[in-house]
Design a protein around this motif. Structure first.
Motif, mmCIF file in Angstrom:
data_model
loop_
_atom_site.group_PDB
_atom_site.id
_atom_site.type_symbol
_atom_site.label_atom_id
_atom_site.label_comp_id
_atom_site.label_asym_id
_atom_site.label_seq_id
_atom_site.Cartn_x
_atom_site.Cartn_y
_atom_site.Cartn_z
ATOM 1 N N GLU A 157 -8.171 7.322 -7.580
ATOM 2 C CA GLU A 157 -7.589 7.968 -6.401
ATOM 3 C C GLU A 157 -6.454 7.095 -5.858
ATOM 4 O O GLU A 157 -6.653 5.913 -5.577
ATOM 5 N N PRO A 158 -5.241 7.637 -5.693
ATOM 6 C CA PRO A 158 -4.106 6.821 -5.225
ATOM 7 C C PRO A 158 -4.372 6.080 -3.914
ATOM 8 O O PRO A 158 -4.019 4.902 -3.780
ATOM 9 N N HIS A 159 -5.009 6.749 -2.965
ATOM 10 C CA HIS A 159 -5.290 6.101 -1.684
ATOM 11 C C HIS A 159 -6.205 4.899 -1.872
ATOM 12 O O HIS A 159 -5.987 3.837 -1.276
ATOM 13 N N SER B 168 3.058 3.380 3.557
ATOM 14 C CA SER B 168 3.300 4.817 3.392
ATOM 15 C C SER B 168 2.222 5.460 2.529
ATOM 16 O O SER B 168 1.416 4.786 1.884
ATOM 17 N N GLU B 169 2.223 6.796 2.508
ATOM 18 C CA GLU B 169 1.354 7.532 1.590
ATOM 19 C C GLU B 169 1.723 7.160 0.158
ATOM 20 O O GLU B 169 2.908 7.111 -0.192
ATOM 21 N N PRO B 170 0.760 6.859 -0.703
ATOM 22 C CA PRO B 170 1.087 6.476 -2.084
ATOM 23 C C PRO B 170 1.743 7.623 -2.846
ATOM 24 O O PRO B 170 1.353 8.781 -2.717
ATOM 25 N N PHE C 243 1.116 5.061 13.624
ATOM 26 C CA PHE C 243 2.420 4.469 13.344
ATOM 27 C C PHE C 243 3.165 5.235 12.245
ATOM 28 O O PHE C 243 4.126 4.731 11.668
ATOM 29 N N GLY C 244 2.702 6.435 11.933
ATOM 30 C CA GLY C 244 3.403 7.268 10.962
ATOM 31 C C GLY C 244 3.174 6.889 9.514
ATOM 32 O O GLY C 244 3.959 7.277 8.643
ATOM 33 N N GLY C 245 2.121 6.151 9.212
ATOM 34 C CA GLY C 245 1.834 5.752 7.836
ATOM 35 C C GLY C 245 0.406 6.081 7.439
ATOM 36 O O GLY C 245 -0.369 6.644 8.216
ATOM 37 N N LYS C 246 0.059 5.726 6.216
ATOM 38 C CA LYS C 246 -1.307 5.926 5.745
ATOM 39 C C LYS C 246 -2.217 4.810 6.254
ATOM 40 O O LYS C 246 -3.334 5.048 6.679
#
Length: 266
Positions: A172-174, A215-217, A194-197
């Motif tokens: 899973e990327p996350h 960021s999202e991967p 903060f607008g990120g993952k």
């Protein structure tokens, strides 16, 4: 071994991961896994700033702990709890144990409070007189203790489900992004505000401010990075005194991280 109670859906995904034991919560903090306390008093919902156990973990945190052999999972699948509670013998045993613990707790509290009352009267030079009002006041001061652990959830680990869960999340990327950051010694928390993952701390969040917004991967080879996204992410992160980190997963299931900082012009 730390104990994590996880619920797994029909599709094999973790729907919740919680820790009930206070000693386990302390040990998790030392490992840089903070989670979020979500327990409260049901009759005093307005005091929701005083939250207690259980500690709710991100799925990535739970899988990382189990995969690294730092924790043991107790698995609850849909319907399991109801099935257990529907077991007449189990229900009777739990009811007996709960009643006995409650009675012993009330006896200990009553004995302690009477002893304290006698000591106060003795200091004041007053002979003790048993009155009905005193007994009612003593009874009203007794409290009911809520256990930090659950009897119903004390079960053996379902190794097959845990193995399948780890196999599912290992690509899973996350999770791959989280594991790379965690293995480098960072403390990782959700980063939506903060607008990120994720947001990343160099140590315990009670001692340090977060340093990075991740960021999202993305797909390392195929996803396109828009310059506008780089500009927006780096400017936003720099405005809140953080570094923006691009994350991507390659074809070998390896996570790659690139930091971007807005330097300005002129």
């Amino acid at each position: 071994m730390l104990r994590i109670n996880i619920s797994v859906g029909d599709d094999g995904r973790v729907t919740s991961a919680v820790v009930f034991d206070l000693e386990d919560v302390k040990s998790l903090r030392e490992l840089g896994v903070c989670g979020v306390l979500c327990g409260s008093l049901p009759t005093l919902a307005q005091q929701n700033v005083f939250l207690s156990v259980p500690l709710r973990l991100m799925t990535e945190e739970a899988v990382w702990l189990i995969e690294r052999g730092l924790a043991q999972a107790t698995v609850t699948r849909p319907g399991t709890l109801l099935e257990k509670l529907g077991d007449k013998h189990l229900a009777e045993r739990v009811a007996r144990e709960s009643k006995l613990e409650l009675e012993n707790s009330l006896i200990r509290q009553t004995q302690y409070k009477r002893e304290q009352h006698q000591l106060k009267l003795k200091k004041l030079g007053i002979d003790e007189i048993r009155r009905e009002t005193d007994e009612r006041l003593l009874e009203s001061s007794l409290f009911l203790e809520t256990a930090n652990d659950s009897r119903v959830l004390r079960d053996e680990q379902d190794e097959l489900i845990v193995e399948r869960m780890i196999e599912r999340y290992s690509r899973e990327p996350h999770y791959l992004t989280y594991a790379k950051l965690k293995d480098q010694g960072y403390v990782v928390s959700p980063g939506a505000r903060f607008g990120g993952k994720y947001i990343v701390y160099p140590g315990d969040p009670l001692r340090f401010h977060s340093h990075m917004v991740v960021s999202e991967p993305m797909d390392y080879q195929d996803d396109v990075i828009e310059f506008r996204d780089i500009m927006n992410g780096s400017r936003l992160s720099t405005a809140v005194k953080k570094i923006w980190v691009l994350s991507g997963i390659d074809s070998q299931d390896q996570a790659h991280l690139f930091s971007v900082e807005w330097a300005g012009f002129g």
